[in-house]
Design a protein around this motif. Structure first.
Motif, PDB file in Angstrom:
ATOM      1  N   ASP A  86       0.786  -1.197   0.121  1.00  0.00           N
ATOM      2  CA  ASP A  86      -0.058   0.075   0.033  1.00  0.00           C
ATOM      3  C   ASP A  86       0.792   1.306  -0.095  1.00  0.00           C
ATOM      4  O   ASP A  86       0.581   2.351  -0.582  1.00  0.00           O
ATOM      5  N   GLU A  87       1.898   1.330   0.798  1.00  0.00           N
ATOM      6  CA  GLU A  87       2.917   2.439   0.814  1.00  0.00           C
ATOM      7  C   GLU A  87       3.384   2.772  -0.654  1.00  0.00           C
ATOM      8  O   GLU A  87       3.274   3.941  -1.049  1.00  0.00           O
ATOM      9  N   ALA A  88       4.018   1.689  -1.213  1.00  0.00           N
ATOM     10  CA  ALA A  88       4.377   1.844  -2.679  1.00  0.00           C
ATOM     11  C   ALA A  88       3.390   2.321  -3.808  1.00  0.00           C
ATOM     12  O   ALA A  88       3.660   3.044  -4.651  1.00  0.00           O
ATOM     13  N   LYS A  89       2.094   2.079  -3.554  1.00  0.00           N
ATOM     14  CA  LYS A  89       1.091   2.269  -4.305  1.00  0.00           C
ATOM     15  C   LYS A  89       0.693   3.943  -4.029  1.00  0.00           C
ATOM     16  O   LYS A  89       0.379   4.483  -5.134  1.00  0.00           O
ATOM     17  N   ALA A  90       0.774   4.085  -2.894  1.00  0.00           N
ATOM     18  CA  ALA A  90       0.525   5.376  -2.597  1.00  0.00           C
ATOM     19  C   ALA A  90       1.397   6.405  -3.218  1.00  0.00           C
ATOM     20  O   ALA A  90       1.036   7.620  -3.707  1.00  0.00           O
ATOM     21  N   GLU A  91       2.508   5.937  -3.421  1.00  0.00           N
ATOM     22  CA  GLU A  91       3.617   6.952  -3.937  1.00  0.00           C
ATOM     23  C   GLU A  91       3.637   7.016  -5.408  1.00  0.00           C
ATOM     24  O   GLU A  91       3.784   7.961  -5.967  1.00  0.00           O
ATOM     25  N   LYS A  92       3.401   5.730  -5.848  1.00  0.00           N
ATOM     26  CA  LYS A  92       2.876   5.955  -7.418  1.00  0.00           C
ATOM     27  C   LYS A  92       1.633   6.650  -7.647  1.00  0.00           C
ATOM     28  O   LYS A  92       1.647   7.395  -8.681  1.00  0.00           O
ATOM     29  N   LEU A  93       0.637   6.764  -6.828  1.00  0.00           N
ATOM     30  CA  LEU A  93      -0.647   7.611  -7.049  1.00  0.00           C
ATOM     31  C   LEU A  93      -0.335   8.981  -6.965  1.00  0.00           C
ATOM     32  O   LEU A  93      -0.681  10.063  -7.712  1.00  0.00           O
ATOM     33  N   ALA A  94       0.735   9.282  -6.014  1.00  0.00           N
ATOM     34  CA  ALA A  94       1.216  10.735  -5.880  1.00  0.00           C
ATOM     35  C   ALA A  94       1.929  11.357  -6.968  1.00  0.00           C
ATOM     36  O   ALA A  94       1.618  12.493  -7.416  1.00  0.00           O
ATOM     37  N   SER A  95       2.773  10.405  -7.405  1.00  0.00           N
ATOM     38  CA  SER A  95       3.429  10.609  -8.754  1.00  0.00           C
ATOM     39  C   SER A  95       2.425  10.739  -9.972  1.00  0.00           C
ATOM     40  O   SER A  95       2.705  11.778 -10.844  1.00  0.00           O
TER      41      SER A  95
ATOM     42  N   GLU B  72      -8.724  11.542 -16.543  1.00  0.00           N
ATOM     43  CA  GLU B  72      -8.245  11.455 -14.939  1.00  0.00           C
ATOM     44  C   GLU B  72      -7.346  10.543 -14.985  1.00  0.00           C
ATOM     45  O   GLU B  72      -7.179   9.622 -15.666  1.00  0.00           O
ATOM     46  N   ILE B  73      -6.896  10.073 -13.696  1.00  0.00           N
ATOM     47  CA  ILE B  73      -6.234   8.841 -13.182  1.00  0.00           C
ATOM     48  C   ILE B  73      -7.018   7.453 -13.449  1.00  0.00           C
ATOM     49  O   ILE B  73      -8.181   7.658 -12.643  1.00  0.00           O
ATOM     50  N   ILE B  74      -6.682   6.770 -14.227  1.00  0.00           N
ATOM     51  CA  ILE B  74      -7.662   5.637 -14.208  1.00  0.00           C
ATOM     52  C   ILE B  74      -6.549   4.263 -13.764  1.00  0.00           C
ATOM     53  O   ILE B  74      -5.581   3.995 -14.376  1.00  0.00           O
ATOM     54  N   GLU B  75      -7.383   3.612 -12.939  1.00  0.00           N
ATOM     55  CA  GLU B  75      -6.413   2.504 -12.194  1.00  0.00           C
ATOM     56  C   GLU B  75      -6.964   1.114 -13.005  1.00  0.00           C
ATOM     57  O   GLU B  75      -8.145   0.959 -13.160  1.00  0.00           O
ATOM     58  N   SER B  76      -5.951   0.312 -13.571  1.00  0.00           N
ATOM     59  CA  SER B  76      -6.016  -1.022 -14.047  1.00  0.00           C
ATOM     60  C   SER B  76      -5.504  -1.916 -13.113  1.00  0.00           C
ATOM     61  O   SER B  76      -4.649  -1.599 -12.409  1.00  0.00           O
ATOM     62  N   PRO B  77      -5.477  -3.261 -13.312  1.00  0.00           N
ATOM     63  CA  PRO B  77      -4.566  -4.358 -12.916  1.00  0.00           C
ATOM     64  C   PRO B  77      -3.112  -3.986 -13.104  1.00  0.00           C
ATOM     65  O   PRO B  77      -2.107  -4.481 -12.241  1.00  0.00           O
ATOM     66  N   TYR B  78      -2.648  -3.004 -14.077  1.00  0.00           N
ATOM     67  CA  TYR B  78      -1.403  -2.908 -14.201  1.00  0.00           C
ATOM     68  C   TYR B  78      -0.778  -1.831 -13.282  1.00  0.00           C
ATOM     69  O   TYR B  78       0.438  -1.734 -13.054  1.00  0.00           O
ATOM     70  N   GLY B  79      -1.662  -0.769 -13.165  1.00  0.00           N
ATOM     71  CA  GLY B  79      -1.366   0.496 -12.238  1.00  0.00           C
ATOM     72  C   GLY B  79      -2.236   1.788 -12.589  1.00  0.00           C
ATOM     73  O   GLY B  79      -3.419   1.477 -12.916  1.00  0.00           O
ATOM     74  N   TYR B  80      -1.459   2.871 -12.566  1.00  0.00           N
ATOM     75  CA  TYR B  80      -2.513   3.860 -13.015  1.00  0.00           C
ATOM     76  C   TYR B  80      -2.042   4.691 -14.104  1.00  0.00           C
ATOM     77  O   TYR B  80      -0.737   4.623 -14.456  1.00  0.00           O
TER      78      TYR B  80
END
Length: 494
Positions: free
Chosen positions: A234-243, A309-317
């Motif tokens: 979750d922490e790493a995903k949060a960093e990706k989303l912030a980027s 907008e930002i779209i989430e898929s199984p691969y990422g954002y």
């Protein structure tokens, strides 16, 4: 005769018999081995030769828009579809069974033969009506195609290509006619739309694109999977989303369309973690179902040049940029959207012509019944089938030389162990006899003890020999004889 003499003779005979069993008893073992053998089998099949000979090859079955279709042309395709069915289901009485689409199987088979044979006839006739003759290059291509097919079939087990054509109720002329029809089809296309489809309008191309749901987009991907394609924490995903949010904010701050597109490319090259970016730097053209649902739906929701907008898929954002499709852009396999649209339109137009063609059957073929045409016969043929057959191993060699070689394969420890077991068996037999078999005993007699000791050594030699010969039945027999000897010696005074 003295009782002891008779007993001694009996013992001697039994010993000789025991050794004879060991030396002469050749043993063989049987194991199952799998292989193939040719068997003559019977099976039912349709009598295709008889069916074909029902009419002359040149007899006209029907006309398509006034073009004759002969029995050979029609039957070769009828054979093709019926044979395919027989391969899966056998020569069953299936003519009245319902087809997958509509009608009966008989109607389906006849419709197939009619469609394919009339297609080649109509293509050839249209080329003739348009004055489109085969060029020298076309004729060379037909020759090369015929030779290539002949080489292919002969390389895959066919005795000769001519034999193959005969078995499929064709001949070289008709096979070349089929190849030539493909060249006629291409020439008619070029005459209508041009070599690369240049004669089709942009509007028709865009209609083709919209009808087929084709899309074009670029994206900036922030992966939420690790190198093993496992989800990040979750922490790493949060960093990706912030980027991703930071990049999106930067893009939205640009109002000029051209500047925003240029900035998108720059940020895509800097931040995108899409492994396909190197091979697809200009984005992706794709049809429905070729991308993950989130990406496809996200692209569909955009107008041209609009950023998502930002779209989430199984691969990422994803941050997606939808782009318009240029009719002359290359879509796949080096073909442009324009060429694909022209080809699609041309195929649809010709299929419509086939569908609307006037088909008139000759009187004798109007009510042709395939059940009457195709008799079921029983044929025999040679087939290779897997079988499990008993295979007798080579008889064991019980010669003393051979078995000496076998015993030599044992280690010294194994040899010592076996000899010790035999010695124990030999010298415990008298005790067994003494304790469990008799009351009257002469075991204290020194002559009896001496007899047992001497003959014990003899039995050790005999059993050792039998061990070398690896005949365990003979070993068991010798031990029984030795038990009787002890019985004799112990019960009678020496």
């Amino acid at each position: 005769m003295n009782k002891r003499i008779i007993s001694s003779i009996l013992i001697f005979v039994l010993l000789i018999a025991s050794l004879s069993i060991s030396v002469m008893g050749a043993e063989s073992s049987v194991e199952n081995t799998e292989g193939f053998e040719v068997q003559i089998v019977e099976h039912e099949t349709f009598d295709y030769d008889s069916a074909y000979s029902s009419f002359s090859p040149e007899e006209i079955v029907f006309t398509a828009n006034g073009v004759d279709v002969k029995w050979q042309e029609y039957f070769s395709w009828l054979y093709n579809i019926v044979m395919q069915y027989e391969m899966y289901y056998g020569a069953a009485d299936i003519w009245d069974a319902p087809a997958d689409t509509s009608g009966t199987m008989e109607e389906s088979f006849k419709a197939y033969a009619e469609l394919i044979s009339s297609r080649y006839a109509l293509v050839t006739e249209e080329a003739k009506q348009l004055g489109l003759e085969l060029s020298d290059d076309d004729l060379v291509g037909i020759d090369e195609a015929y030779k290539a097919d002949a080489e292919y079939y002969t390389a895959n087990g066919v005795e000769s290509f001519e034999k193959f054509l005969e078995e499929t109720y064709m001949d070289e002329d008709y096979y070349r006619y089929i190849i030539a029809a493909q060249y006629h089809y291409r020439n008619i296309f070029i005459n209508t739309y041009g070599v690369d489809g240049e004669n089709i309008s942009d509007e028709e191309v865009m209609e083709f694109i919209d009808t087929n749901g084709l899309l074009y987009a670029k994206h900036i991907l922030f992966l939420t999977l690790d190198e093993q394609n496992l989800p990040l924490d979750d922490e790493a995903k949060a960093e990706k989303l912030a980027s991703a949010e930071k990049v999106l904010s930067e893009l939205k701050s640009i109002s000029d369309v051209e500047d925003r597109l240029a900035k998108f490319d720059a940020l895509m090259n800097e931040h995108s973690e899409d492994s396909g970016l190197l091979t697809n730097p200009d984005g992706y053209y794709f049809a429905p179902g070729e991308m993950v649902t989130e990406f496809e739906n996200g692209t569909k929701a955009l107008e041209n040049y609009e950023i998502s907008e930002i779209i989430e898929s199984p691969y990422g954002y994803h941050i997606i940029l939808r782009l318009p499709i240029d009719p002359d852009a290359i879509y796949e396999q080096g073909m442009s959207f324009r060429f694909l649209a022209a080809s699609g339109n041309f195929d649809a137009q010709f299929s419509k012509k086939l569908e609307n063609a006037e088909i008139i059957y000759a009187e004798k073929f109007v009510d042709l019944k395939l059940e009457d045409l195709f008799d079921v016969i029983v044929v025999t043929e040679e087939v290779s089938v897997p079988v499990t057959t008993p295979e007798v191993e080579e008889e064991k060699d019980y010669s003393l030389v051979k078995n000496t070689e076998n015993i030599q394969k044992l280690t010294y420890g194994e040899k010592f162990f076996l000899i010790a077991i035999i010695a124990i068996l030999i010298y415990t037999v008298p005790v067994f006899v003494y304790r469990f078999r008799i009351k009257k005993c002469a075991l204290e007699n020194k002559a009896a003890i001496k007899f047992i000791a001497i003959y014990g050594i003899i039995m050790l030699v005999i059993l050792g020999t039998l061990l070398i010969l690896a005949d365990y039945i003979a070993i068991a027999a010798a031990l029984l004889i030795w038990t009787y000897i002890n019985y004799y010696v112990i019960t009678y005074k020496a």
